[in-house]
Write a protein that holds these residues in place. Sequence first.
Motif, short mmCIF file in Angstrom:
data_model
loop_
_atom_site.label_atom_id
_atom_site.label_comp_id
_atom_site.label_asym_id
_atom_site.label_seq_id
_atom_site.Cartn_x
_atom_site.Cartn_y
_atom_site.Cartn_z
N ILE A 45 -4.01 -12.82 -2.04
CA ILE A 45 -2.71 -12.24 -1.76
C ILE A 45 -2.78 -11.48 -0.44
O ILE A 45 -3.70 -10.69 -0.23
N PHE A 46 -1.80 -11.75 0.43
CA PHE A 46 -1.65 -11.00 1.67
C PHE A 46 -0.46 -10.08 1.50
O PHE A 46 0.66 -10.55 1.29
N MET A 47 -0.68 -8.80 1.57
CA MET A 47 0.36 -7.82 1.29
C MET A 47 0.72 -7.06 2.55
O MET A 47 -0.16 -6.55 3.26
N LEU A 48 2.02 -6.96 2.83
CA LEU A 48 2.51 -6.18 3.96
C LEU A 48 2.50 -4.70 3.61
O LEU A 48 3.04 -4.31 2.58
N ILE A 49 1.92 -3.90 4.47
CA ILE A 49 1.94 -2.46 4.28
C ILE A 49 3.15 -1.92 5.03
O ILE A 49 3.22 -2.02 6.25
N PRO A 50 4.11 -1.34 4.31
CA PRO A 50 5.32 -0.86 4.97
C PRO A 50 5.06 0.43 5.74
O PRO A 50 4.09 1.15 5.50
N THR A 51 5.98 0.73 6.65
CA THR A 51 5.87 1.98 7.40
C THR A 51 6.81 3.05 6.86
O THR A 51 6.52 4.23 6.98
N ALA A 52 7.91 2.66 6.25
CA ALA A 52 8.87 3.63 5.72
C ALA A 52 8.33 4.27 4.45
O ALA A 52 7.74 3.59 3.60
N SER A 53 8.55 5.56 4.30
CA SER A 53 7.98 6.30 3.17
C SER A 53 8.51 5.81 1.83
O SER A 53 7.75 5.70 0.87
N ASP A 54 9.81 5.47 1.74
CA ASP A 54 10.33 4.99 0.46
C ASP A 54 9.74 3.63 0.11
O ASP A 54 9.45 3.36 -1.06
N SER A 55 9.50 2.80 1.10
CA SER A 55 8.86 1.50 0.86
C SER A 55 7.42 1.68 0.45
O SER A 55 6.92 0.94 -0.41
N LYS A 56 6.74 2.66 1.04
CA LYS A 56 5.36 2.93 0.64
C LYS A 56 5.30 3.37 -0.82
O LYS A 56 4.40 2.97 -1.56
N ARG A 57 6.27 4.19 -1.23
CA ARG A 57 6.31 4.63 -2.64
C ARG A 57 6.54 3.44 -3.57
O ARG A 57 5.93 3.33 -4.63
N THR A 58 7.43 2.53 -3.17
CA THR A 58 7.68 1.32 -3.97
C THR A 58 6.41 0.48 -4.06
O THR A 58 6.06 -0.02 -5.14
N LEU A 59 5.71 0.33 -2.94
CA LEU A 59 4.46 -0.42 -2.93
C LEU A 59 3.44 0.24 -3.85
O LEU A 59 2.78 -0.43 -4.64
N GLU A 60 3.33 1.55 -3.77
CA GLU A 60 2.39 2.28 -4.64
C GLU A 60 2.72 2.06 -6.11
O GLU A 60 1.81 1.85 -6.92
N ARG A 61 4.02 2.11 -6.46
CA ARG A 61 4.41 1.87 -7.86
C ARG A 61 4.01 0.46 -8.28
O ARG A 61 3.50 0.26 -9.39
N MET A 62 4.24 -0.51 -7.40
CA MET A 62 3.87 -1.88 -7.75
C MET A 62 2.36 -2.01 -7.89
O MET A 62 1.87 -2.62 -8.84
N LEU A 63 1.61 -1.42 -6.95
CA LEU A 63 0.14 -1.53 -7.01
C LEU A 63 -0.43 -0.86 -8.25
O LEU A 63 -1.53 -1.21 -8.69
N ASN A 64 0.30 0.09 -8.83
CA ASN A 64 -0.15 0.77 -10.04
C ASN A 64 0.42 0.15 -11.32
O ASN A 64 0.14 0.63 -12.41
N SER A 65 1.19 -0.91 -11.18
CA SER A 65 1.82 -1.53 -12.35
C SER A 65 0.85 -2.46 -13.08
O SER A 65 -0.08 -3.02 -12.49
N SER A 66 1.10 -2.62 -14.35
CA SER A 66 0.26 -3.53 -15.15
C SER A 66 0.47 -4.98 -14.69
O SER A 66 -0.48 -5.78 -14.73
N LEU A 67 1.69 -5.33 -14.26
CA LEU A 67 1.95 -6.67 -13.75
C LEU A 67 1.04 -6.97 -12.56
O LEU A 67 0.38 -8.01 -12.51
N TRP A 68 0.97 -6.05 -11.60
CA TRP A 68 0.11 -6.22 -10.43
C TRP A 68 -1.36 -6.34 -10.85
O TRP A 68 -2.06 -7.24 -10.42
N ARG A 69 -1.80 -5.44 -11.69
CA ARG A 69 -3.21 -5.43 -12.10
C ARG A 69 -3.58 -6.67 -12.90
O ARG A 69 -4.74 -7.03 -12.99
N SER A 70 -2.57 -7.35 -13.48
CA SER A 70 -2.85 -8.55 -14.27
C SER A 70 -3.05 -9.80 -13.42
O SER A 70 -3.52 -10.82 -13.92
N LEU A 71 -2.70 -9.72 -12.16
CA LEU A 71 -2.81 -10.91 -11.30
C LEU A 71 -4.28 -11.26 -11.06
O LEU A 71 -5.09 -10.38 -10.74
#
Length: 167
Positions: free
Chosen positions: A102-128
């Motif tokens: 997986i190639f993941m884009l790291i966002p620069t906007a703070s709200d996008s970073k928070r969304t990315l962090e939530r996804m990276l901490n999700s069980s769905l993400w960890r199950s991949l």
Amino acid sequence: MINKKSKQVQNVADLGFPIDLEKALTLQPDLIITGNTDEKQYAALSKIAPTIVFDTFAPLNERLLHLGEIVNKKKAAENWLAQYKIKEIEPSQLPDYAGNRIFMLIPTASDSKRTLERMLNSSLWRSLPAVRQGQVYFVEADRWNWNDAMTRQKLLTALPKLLGASS
């Protein structure tokens, strides 16, 4: 960045940043669309051709619809957005697109970073499988994502291929 993408865009020129007024003058444009809100730049540009200040920070759909209105191509902008929305990947579809890397884009906007962090901490993400196997690669969004319609279109085409999914 328009010049690098200009095979699909005709009669458009990138005037650089800061704006090259001499180049603008030699092009004899019918219209200048700029994201620069500097009043002196606007005054200088508006002496060359009608000039519209464009909000480059507005969401993509607002920017594209506004551009469509400006150049009398609103229906084309609406059609492009409709096609883009059809192709957008929903979080629940992530397992269908995630390959063994997986190639993941790291966002620069703070709200996008928070969304990315939530996804990276999700069980769905960890199950991949790629995540479990440490095959995730992060790239800076400001290098991959210029946040314009053409780049988005390229990403919608390129990312599924990079991730091994069929589109």
